[in-house]
Scaffold this active site. Structure first.
Site, PDB file in Angstrom:
ATOM      1  N   ASP A   1       0.716  -1.455  -0.337  1.00 56.84           N
ATOM      2  CA  ASP A   1      -0.225   0.335  -0.430  1.00 56.84           C
ATOM      3  C   ASP A   1       0.900   1.326  -0.069  1.00 56.84           C
ATOM      4  OD1 ASP A   1      -2.314  -1.317   0.658  1.00 56.84           O
ATOM      5  OD2 ASP A   1      -2.550  -0.971   1.605  1.00 56.84           O
TER       6      ASP A   1
ATOM      7  N   ALA B   1       8.458   5.159   6.745  1.00 60.69           N
ATOM      8  CA  ALA B   1       8.081   3.974   5.609  1.00 60.69           C
ATOM      9  C   ALA B   1       6.619   3.375   6.989  1.00 60.69           C
ATOM     10  CB  ALA B   1       9.061   3.480   6.604  1.00 60.69           C
ATOM     11  N   LYS B   2       6.566   2.255   6.500  1.00 62.94           N
ATOM     12  CA  LYS B   2       5.363   1.470   7.206  1.00 62.94           C
ATOM     13  C   LYS B   2       5.310   0.599   7.869  1.00 62.94           C
ATOM     14  CE  LYS B   2       3.773   0.538   3.022  1.00 62.94           C
ATOM     15  NZ  LYS B   2       4.291  -0.640   1.458  1.00 62.94           N
ATOM     16  N   ARG B   3       6.935   0.113   8.215  1.00 63.95           N
ATOM     17  CA  ARG B   3       6.463   0.106  10.014  1.00 63.95           C
ATOM     18  C   ARG B   3       6.260   1.129  11.314  1.00 63.95           C
ATOM     19  NH1 ARG B   3      11.273  -0.044   7.642  1.00 63.95           N
ATOM     20  NH2 ARG B   3      12.830   1.317   7.975  1.00 63.95           N
TER      21      ARG B   3
END
Ligand code: GLU
Length: 301
Positions: free
Chosen positions: A17, A238-240
């Site tokens: 995503d 970032a996604k994290r």
């Protein structure tokens, strides 16, 4: 056939995503295109790192923010013949060479005097036919551009004249996959993209791409490398880093409209919490006063 009409574009890699940083860049690309009377194209850079279904989710999220684009969406995986044809042309013109180096060999090779830092050291540039035959039997070859320049200047709407390194960069990887720098240039030229708005982490790639475009007889696009979105520690978002995609944000009660408001506020285009639409932002958008500093995004907890 008429040449395609001028367009801006957003070119995500469908590897998952989009997060709010990617989405903000997409919004900016749309605003720049819109403000300059251009069409807007979306291209899926799906030559590697693909997560099935991500393309559809990315398009859904872009539409949820109000973005519209010219159809059809271009998929790089469907354009392999076009890349091949351009590479064949460069090979026939003597502008390439086969390279058998591993990443490690490149890192460990002494760099050529005066070569830009990190540039390809030239190991395979001038091998004899016998040496090539030997090396070819050991490893599959990548194809590199014989650059013959060491730098190139591009025009960027935010950075002005920007001169950066050009080396013998890879055009086709040794597994046969067209390299990013090749595909971007071939696609932008073929689809009428003459304005490239993207994160400023890619500024250093622009001289290589503009040089290749020029070599292929195309006028390089106008660039706008826009500030990135960072996390609380100042690194690229970032996604994290937490709730950073529209799906995550929705789970925290932040819908797409509110996410757009947050992005607009970060761009100085709306007051805090002010509801906006993309067409309202288009009226307010002025490329010459765009914020030049990164946005630090603190996800809801
Ligand atoms: N696909 C690249 C990315 O997602 C962007 C390439 C470009 O805009 O030229 O980082």
């Amino acid at each position: 056939m008429l040449p395609p009409s001028p367009a801006g574009r957003f070119a995500p890699s469908p590897s998952g995503d989009l997060h709010i940083g990617n989405l903000r860049t997409a919004v900016l690309a749309w605003l720049f295109a819109h403000a300059t009377g251009r069409g807007f194209a979306i291209r899926m850079e799906d030559l590697d790192r693909v997560r099935p279904g991500s393309d559809v989710r990315q398009l859904r999220d872009l539409a949820a923010l109000g973005l519209s684009w010219d159809e059809p969406v271009v998929y790089q995986s469907q354009r392999l013949e076009e890349y091949r044809a351009v590479v064949d042309e460069l090979v026939a013109a003597g502008r390439t060479f086969e390279c058998y180096c591993t990443r490690r060999e490149i890192l460990e090779a002494p760099s050529a005097p005066h070569a830009p830092q990190g540039a390809y050291p030239g190991t395979c540039r001038d091998l004899s036919e016998a040496q090539r035959a030997q090396r070819r039997s050991e490893r599959p070859a990548a194809i590199r551009l014989r650059a013959e320049v060491s730098s190139f200047t591009v025009h960027d709407l935010l950075y002005g004249e920007f001169t950066g390194d050009v080396d013998d960069f890879v055009l086709v990887r040794n597994d046969g996959t067209p390299a990013y720098n090749l595909a971007v240039v071939v696609d932008d030229a073929a689809t009428g993209v003459d304005q490239v708005v993207r994160g400023d982490d890619l500024l250093s790639s622009a001289p290589r791409q503009a040089f290749l475009a020029t070599l292929l007889g195309h006028r390089p696009p106008e660039y706008a490398h826009v500030p990135m979105v960072l996390n609380r520690s100042g690194a690229r978002l970032a996604k994290r880093n937490g709730a950073v995609t529209l799906t995550d944000l929705a789970g925290h009660g932040v819908d797409a409209a509110s996410a757009l408001s947050m992005m607009a506020e970060s761009l100085g285009l709306a007051a805090a919490g002010e509801p906006v639409t993309l067409s309202v932002l288009a009226e307010r958008f002025d490329p010459s006063t765009l914020v030049r500093t990164p946005w630090v995004f603190v996800p809801p907890e």
